[in-house]
Design a protein around this motif. Sequence first.
Motif, PDB file in Angstrom:
ATOM      1  N   GLY A   3       0.762  -1.236   0.000  1.00 46.05           N
ATOM      2  CA  GLY A   3       0.000   0.000   0.000  1.00 46.05           C
ATOM      3  C   GLY A   3       0.790   1.280   0.000  1.00 46.05           C
ATOM      4  N   PHE A   4       2.115   1.214  -0.149  1.00 44.47           N
ATOM      5  CA  PHE A   4       2.935   2.419  -0.183  1.00 44.47           C
ATOM      6  C   PHE A   4       3.286   2.762  -1.629  1.00 44.47           C
ATOM      7  N   PRO A   5       3.265   4.028  -2.000  1.00 47.73           N
ATOM      8  CA  PRO A   5       3.577   4.400  -3.384  1.00 47.73           C
ATOM      9  C   PRO A   5       5.040   4.192  -3.742  1.00 47.73           C
ATOM     10  N   ARG A   6       5.924   4.280  -2.735  1.00 48.15           N
ATOM     11  CA  ARG A   6       7.355   4.048  -2.927  1.00 48.15           C
ATOM     12  C   ARG A   6       7.895   3.373  -1.675  1.00 48.15           C
ATOM     13  N   ALA A   7       9.130   2.916  -1.773  1.00 48.90           N
ATOM     14  CA  ALA A   7       9.781   2.362  -0.590  1.00 48.90           C
ATOM     15  C   ALA A   7       9.851   3.422   0.506  1.00 48.90           C
ATOM     16  N   ILE A   8       9.819   2.987   1.761  1.00 45.14           N
ATOM     17  CA  ILE A   8       9.889   3.917   2.886  1.00 45.14           C
ATOM     18  C   ILE A   8      11.144   3.623   3.714  1.00 45.14           C
TER      19      ILE A   8
END
Length: 280
Positions: A211-216
């Motif tokens: 659910g994340f648009p990019r790596a965190i």
Amino acid sequence: MSTVLDKSPALGPVLAAGALRSLGKRSSAGAPHPDIRLVLPGVRADPARLARYARLCAFPAPCEHLPLPYPHVLAFPLAMRLLGARDFPLPLLGLVHTSIELARHAPLPVSESYELTVYVSGLAPHRRGTEATVVAEARLAGEPVWESRSTYLSRHRTAGEAAPASLPEPPDPLPPLASWDLPGDLGRAYAAASGDRNPIHLTRLTARLFGFPRAIAHGMWTAARCLAEHGDVRAARVEFRAPVLLPGVVRYGASPEGDRFELRGADGRVHVSGRVSEAP
């Protein structure tokens, strides 16, 4: 009940097994949790891995003493074994690290051998689900020298109200002291230094699966980087308030009194906030 291990659990298989077991679990604050303490004696920091960690988090190198957050890296596989166990009631998949308290009671020489103990102290209702508290302790020659308390949130629908476990929202931005340009491969670099290869930190593709648009960025990297900037401290509490997307730019700020710090995004959003103090 204590279980003494002869070696640190392999983190990859532990995380994979915990993820599979998560599929059949439903979170509940009222569920019992196993009363197990994992004990690992004879733990030494690997000098090459520690040096990589110190460079990445901006701690002074070479290290004569372990940085305040580093024993958490050593204890992390034990914590994941507990949280991913078949009889632990919360699903490991989706757990969010929401806070950590760290305290150093004595110097932590790099060359010494430590005994680690990790256990779950309890589950508590949270306004957004159920929160587990994991305690890690380090002993040197039988004496307690370091400890941490981490909270991990399992999000689910709740019935009734529960008091939030976090600190009040910071009222105003703290004076900015530094700006950091975080590269897209920061998650992979910290994974190599810490062993935490959670897919949400590694690539855009694997992060999107959750659910994340990019790596965190790893929360513990943000905590360590802030503590390194703040200077040598004996105790700290860090709140992880919002994920830091990679690549990105964040701003480190600290109070004039030196007891508070924070990490904000370019839009002013608070990602991390914390306080430092003397060890209790």
